[in-house]
Scaffold this motif. Structure first.
Motif, PDB file in Angstrom:
ATOM      1  N   GLY A 110     -52.828   9.485 -52.114  1.00  9.66           N
ATOM      2  CA  GLY A 110     -51.786   9.471 -53.134  1.00  9.66           C
ATOM      3  C   GLY A 110     -50.411   9.717 -52.561  1.00  9.66           C
ATOM      4  O   GLY A 110     -50.254  10.291 -51.477  1.00  9.66           O
ATOM      5  N   VAL A 111     -49.396   9.307 -53.293  1.00  5.73           N
ATOM      6  CA  VAL A 111     -48.018   9.438 -52.842  1.00  5.73           C
ATOM      7  C   VAL A 111     -47.630  10.896 -52.617  1.00  5.73           C
ATOM      8  O   VAL A 111     -47.064  11.253 -51.588  1.00  5.73           O
ATOM      9  N   SER A 112     -47.924  11.759 -53.576  1.00  4.25           N
ATOM     10  CA  SER A 112     -47.544  13.163 -53.457  1.00  4.25           C
ATOM     11  C   SER A 112     -48.210  13.810 -52.250  1.00  4.25           C
ATOM     12  O   SER A 112     -47.547  14.502 -51.462  1.00  4.25           O
ATOM     13  N   ASP A 113     -49.511  13.577 -52.085  1.00  2.66           N
ATOM     14  CA  ASP A 113     -50.216  14.147 -50.940  1.00  2.66           C
ATOM     15  C   ASP A 113     -49.679  13.595 -49.625  1.00  2.66           C
ATOM     16  O   ASP A 113     -49.573  14.320 -48.628  1.00  2.66           O
ATOM     17  N   ALA A 114     -49.328  12.321 -49.621  1.00  2.00           N
ATOM     18  CA  ALA A 114     -48.790  11.708 -48.400  1.00  2.00           C
ATOM     19  C   ALA A 114     -47.446  12.319 -48.030  1.00  2.00           C
ATOM     20  O   ALA A 114     -47.186  12.601 -46.854  1.00  2.00           O
ATOM     21  N   CYS A 115     -46.586  12.521 -49.022  1.00  2.00           N
ATOM     22  CA  CYS A 115     -45.279  13.117 -48.744  1.00  2.00           C
ATOM     23  C   CYS A 115     -45.427  14.518 -48.163  1.00  2.00           C
ATOM     24  O   CYS A 115     -44.712  14.899 -47.228  1.00  2.00           O
ATOM     25  N   LYS A 116     -46.347  15.287 -48.710  1.00  2.00           N
ATOM     26  CA  LYS A 116     -46.568  16.637 -48.208  1.00  2.00           C
ATOM     27  C   LYS A 116     -47.192  16.625 -46.812  1.00  2.00           C
ATOM     28  O   LYS A 116     -46.850  17.447 -45.952  1.00  2.00           O
ATOM     29  N   LYS A 117     -48.069  15.662 -46.580  1.00  2.00           N
ATOM     30  CA  LYS A 117     -48.699  15.557 -45.265  1.00  2.00           C
ATOM     31  C   LYS A 117     -47.682  15.130 -44.216  1.00  2.00           C
ATOM     32  O   LYS A 117     -47.669  15.648 -43.096  1.00  2.00           O
ATOM     33  N   ILE A 118     -46.815  14.207 -44.580  1.00  2.00           N
ATOM     34  CA  ILE A 118     -45.754  13.781 -43.665  1.00  2.00           C
ATOM     35  C   ILE A 118     -44.840  14.954 -43.332  1.00  2.00           C
ATOM     36  O   ILE A 118     -44.475  15.168 -42.168  1.00  2.00           O
ATOM     37  N   ALA A 119     -44.481  15.732 -44.347  1.00  2.00           N
ATOM     38  CA  ALA A 119     -43.602  16.885 -44.125  1.00  2.00           C
ATOM     39  C   ALA A 119     -44.208  17.856 -43.116  1.00  2.00           C
ATOM     40  O   ALA A 119     -43.536  18.323 -42.186  1.00  2.00           O
ATOM     41  N   GLY A 120     -45.490  18.169 -43.302  1.00  2.00           N
ATOM     42  CA  GLY A 120     -46.144  19.097 -42.388  1.00  2.00           C
ATOM     43  C   GLY A 120     -46.298  18.532 -40.986  1.00  2.00           C
ATOM     44  O   GLY A 120     -46.261  19.275 -39.995  1.00  2.00           O
ATOM     45  N   THR A 121     -46.426  17.223 -40.896  1.00  2.00           N
ATOM     46  CA  THR A 121     -46.634  16.584 -39.596  1.00  2.00           C
ATOM     47  C   THR A 121     -45.360  16.487 -38.781  1.00  2.00           C
ATOM     48  O   THR A 121     -45.362  16.720 -37.564  1.00  2.00           O
ATOM     49  N   ILE A 122     -44.247  16.155 -39.437  1.00  2.00           N
ATOM     50  CA  ILE A 122     -43.029  15.890 -38.655  1.00  2.00           C
ATOM     51  C   ILE A 122     -42.099  17.088 -38.531  1.00  2.00           C
ATOM     52  O   ILE A 122     -41.195  17.071 -37.692  1.00  2.00           O
TER      53      ILE A 122
ATOM     54  N   HIS B 100     -34.547  13.065 -51.047  1.00  2.00           N
ATOM     55  CA  HIS B 100     -34.084  12.998 -49.659  1.00  2.00           C
ATOM     56  C   HIS B 100     -35.277  13.073 -48.720  1.00  2.00           C
ATOM     57  O   HIS B 100     -36.340  13.593 -49.071  1.00  2.00           O
ATOM     58  N   TYR B 101     -35.078  12.552 -47.534  1.00  2.00           N
ATOM     59  CA  TYR B 101     -36.117  12.553 -46.513  1.00  2.00           C
ATOM     60  C   TYR B 101     -35.973  13.776 -45.615  1.00  2.00           C
ATOM     61  O   TYR B 101     -36.868  14.614 -45.508  1.00  2.00           O
ATOM     62  N   LEU B 102     -34.806  13.898 -44.961  1.00  2.00           N
ATOM     63  CA  LEU B 102     -34.509  15.012 -44.075  1.00  2.00           C
ATOM     64  C   LEU B 102     -33.173  15.627 -44.463  1.00  2.00           C
ATOM     65  O   LEU B 102     -32.387  15.021 -45.200  1.00  2.00           O
ATOM     66  N   SER B 103     -32.902  16.814 -43.948  1.00  2.00           N
ATOM     67  CA  SER B 103     -31.587  17.425 -44.136  1.00  2.00           C
ATOM     68  C   SER B 103     -30.553  16.616 -43.351  1.00  2.00           C
ATOM     69  O   SER B 103     -30.903  15.819 -42.478  1.00  2.00           O
ATOM     70  N   ASP B 104     -29.283  16.837 -43.641  1.00  2.00           N
ATOM     71  CA  ASP B 104     -28.227  16.060 -42.989  1.00  2.00           C
ATOM     72  C   ASP B 104     -28.247  16.197 -41.474  1.00  2.00           C
ATOM     73  O   ASP B 104     -27.919  15.252 -40.752  1.00  2.00           O
ATOM     74  N   ASP B 105     -28.623  17.371 -40.972  1.00  2.00           N
ATOM     75  CA  ASP B 105     -28.669  17.560 -39.518  1.00  2.00           C
ATOM     76  C   ASP B 105     -30.029  17.196 -38.925  1.00  2.00           C
ATOM     77  O   ASP B 105     -30.266  17.386 -37.737  1.00  2.00           O
ATOM     78  N   GLU B 106     -30.919  16.675 -39.748  1.00  2.00           N
ATOM     79  CA  GLU B 106     -32.243  16.200 -39.334  1.00  2.00           C
ATOM     80  C   GLU B 106     -33.089  17.299 -38.688  1.00  2.00           C
ATOM     81  O   GLU B 106     -33.856  17.060 -37.761  1.00  2.00           O
ATOM     82  N   THR B 107     -32.976  18.505 -39.222  1.00  2.00           N
ATOM     83  CA  THR B 107     -33.783  19.610 -38.701  1.00  2.00           C
ATOM     84  C   THR B 107     -34.785  20.147 -39.722  1.00  2.00           C
ATOM     85  O   THR B 107     -35.635  20.971 -39.376  1.00  2.00           O
ATOM     86  N   GLN B 108     -34.687  19.684 -40.986  1.00  2.00           N
ATOM     87  CA  GLN B 108     -35.597  20.146 -42.021  1.00  2.00           C
ATOM     88  C   GLN B 108     -36.104  18.947 -42.830  1.00  2.00           C
ATOM     89  O   GLN B 108     -35.338  18.060 -43.193  1.00  2.00           O
TER      90      GLN B 108
END
Length: 480
Positions: A458-470, A265-273
């Motif tokens: 890398g994909v894993s690092d990018a996913c974690k970086k995106i999470a911290g950014t948004i 999943h990308y975000l939680s259903d309410d788009e807050t996490q």
């Protein structure tokens, strides 16, 4: 299916609107720059026509409908309402035909139609500026990707009272997935007019040449991957791609299409996490990106430049295009190869695809709300949807009752039955990113993902970086 000439597609591509939501701020200014590309049509006093939309055909179709009568009484004296659209110039002719007939049925309601053209960025710039100045039209078009910004600002009128007071409105006639983008706090702020699911478009010629069986409703994700790898071949200017478009988190419906069927999943259903940094989500993204990183199944940034940013599928250089059903009319006009549409496959963790679309709303400061409702109710009735969408080849109607006319028409592409089935079974709005923070999210993830596409991150690092950014940006999505 083979190309053949039919009326042009709706000027407003859902993907175009999706991209615009990421690059255009809600409070954008500079509407004066739109003077050259937008237009305003005064009250239509004669029946216009074009080669695509002959007046005699329009008259015959209009006369074949029982347009009914609204529970809201027509005004006793003349009023004028302004309606904002985003049509291509070709399709705006059809809009003017509808307005002409509407005014014949309702002589005390005069229509001024504004058309910002088929650029979503231009539309948003113009009407965001008007919203900031408190001078919006009476009725206006809006898309799933930015409607919540207008709703949150108080620009749109809640329609619940009008809907409940209209005996023939029949809310259950609308596909369930089409209405959710326009709700807030239990209230409905827009009536959806189109909604299409993301499907598989496939090039029959490429599949046949590669010796790969054509997609079917029984396909699973592994079948999709095998076909993508098997149809990718060649290099340089003659390269054939298995997939025409890059996989990217800037695509705000990649959760239900690409991640959720794999357990991510990308975000939680309410788009807050943010959930993209979870192991299952990273694994889902890696599943897709491995095909690119190992075999280049979709265009790299440099290859996109070589294609002049054009769609490789439309050019006949990709086996599969993952896109919404709204793209079918344009493809019918542009493609010079045999193609078809098939169901989006099921993944090991479920079967889902995104369905997105657009709607019309009454603005909260309209001085003629009753007249605006009469127009909106008729425009998005079964007859209105057949006149505007089913009969013109646009499809993707939100009313189930409008679909039979489309499915029986020559305009329906091969696979139209699958589109309708998807809308009523596995298509969903769950996971589609459309909250108020959407523009900021899309802008934030793009430069990070550019590094993945360039193979410097890398994909894993990018996913974690995106999470911290948004994650901080999601505060904007918190209710209240």
């Amino acid at each position: 299916m083979p190309p053949r000439s039919i009326p042009a597609a709706a000027g407003l591509s859902r993907r175009t609107f999706l991209r615009a939501a990421g690059v255009t701020a809600f409070a954008a200014t500079g509407a004066s720059a739109l003077a050259a590309c937008s237009s305003s049509s005064p009250t239509t006093t004669s029946l216009v026509e074009s080669k695509l939309y002959p007046s005699a055909d329009a008259q015959k179709l209009n006369d074949s409908f029982d347009w009914g009568k609204s529970a809201v009484a027509d005004p006793k004296s003349s009023v004028t309402i302004t309606v904002a659209h985003s049509w291509s110039p070709a399709d705006f002719v059809r809009q003017q035909q509808f307005d002409y007939f509407f005014q014949k049925r309702h002589p005390n309601i005069k229509i001024v139609a504004e058309n910002a053209g088929d650029s979503s960025a231009d539309y948003l710039k113009k009407y965001s500026s008007q919203a900031a100045g408190g001078s919006l039209p009476d009725v206006m078009y809006n898309g799933f990707g930015f409607a919540q910004n207008f709703i949150g600002s108080g620009a749109f009128l809640a329609l619940n009272d009008y809907i409940s007071g209209e005996p023939n409105f029949n809310p259950s006639d609308f596909t369930e997935v089409s209405t959710g983008y326009y709700k807030r706090d239990g209230k409905q702020y827009s009536v959806p007019y189109d909604c299409g699911p993301v499907m598989i478009y496939y090039n029959k010629n490429i599949f046949t040449k590669a010796g790969v069986e054509l997609p079917t409703a029984k396909w699973k994700f592994d079948d999709l991957r095998n076909a993508v790898l098997a149809t990718t071949s060649g290099q340089g200017g003659s390269k054939i791609f298995g997939l025409s478009l890059p996989v990217t988190p800037a695509d705000t419906f990649w959760d239900p299409v690409r991640l959720s069927p794999l357990g991510g999943h990308y975000l939680s259903d309410d788009e807050t996490q943010v959930l993209l940094d979870q192991p299952e989500s990273i694994a889902a993204v890696q599943w897709w990106m491995d095909m690119y990183l190992q075999k280049g199944v979709f265009p790299s940034p440099s290859e996109l430049q070589g294609l002049s940013q054009a769609d490789a599928f439309t050019l006949g250089r990709a086996a599969i295009k993952v896109d919404g059903s709204w793209g079918a009319p344009a493809l019918r006009e542009q493609a010079n190869f045999e193609w078809g549409i098939a169901d989006w496959p099921a993944g090991p963790k479920g079967h889902s695809t995104a369905a997105v679309g657009s709607a019309y709303s009454i603005t909260s400061k309209s001085a003629n709300k009753d007249a605006a409702w009469i127009y909106l109710n008729e425009y998005l009735s079964t007859s209105g949807q057949v006149f505007m969408f089913a009969s013109t080849g646009k499809g993707n109607m939100t009313r189930k009752s409008a679909w039979p006319a489309y499915l029986k028409s020559e305009a329906a592409p091969e696979g139209a039955d699958a589109i309708y089935n998807a809308l009523n079974t596995y298509a969903t709005s769950k996971g589609v990113v459309f909250g108020p923070a959407t523009p900021q999210i899309t802008n934030a993830v793009t430069p990070i993902w550019d590094q993945v596409m360039g193979k410097s991150l890398g994909v894993s690092d990018a996913c974690k970086k995106i999470a911290g950014t948004i994650q901080p940006l999601l505060k904007k999505n918190v209710a209240g």
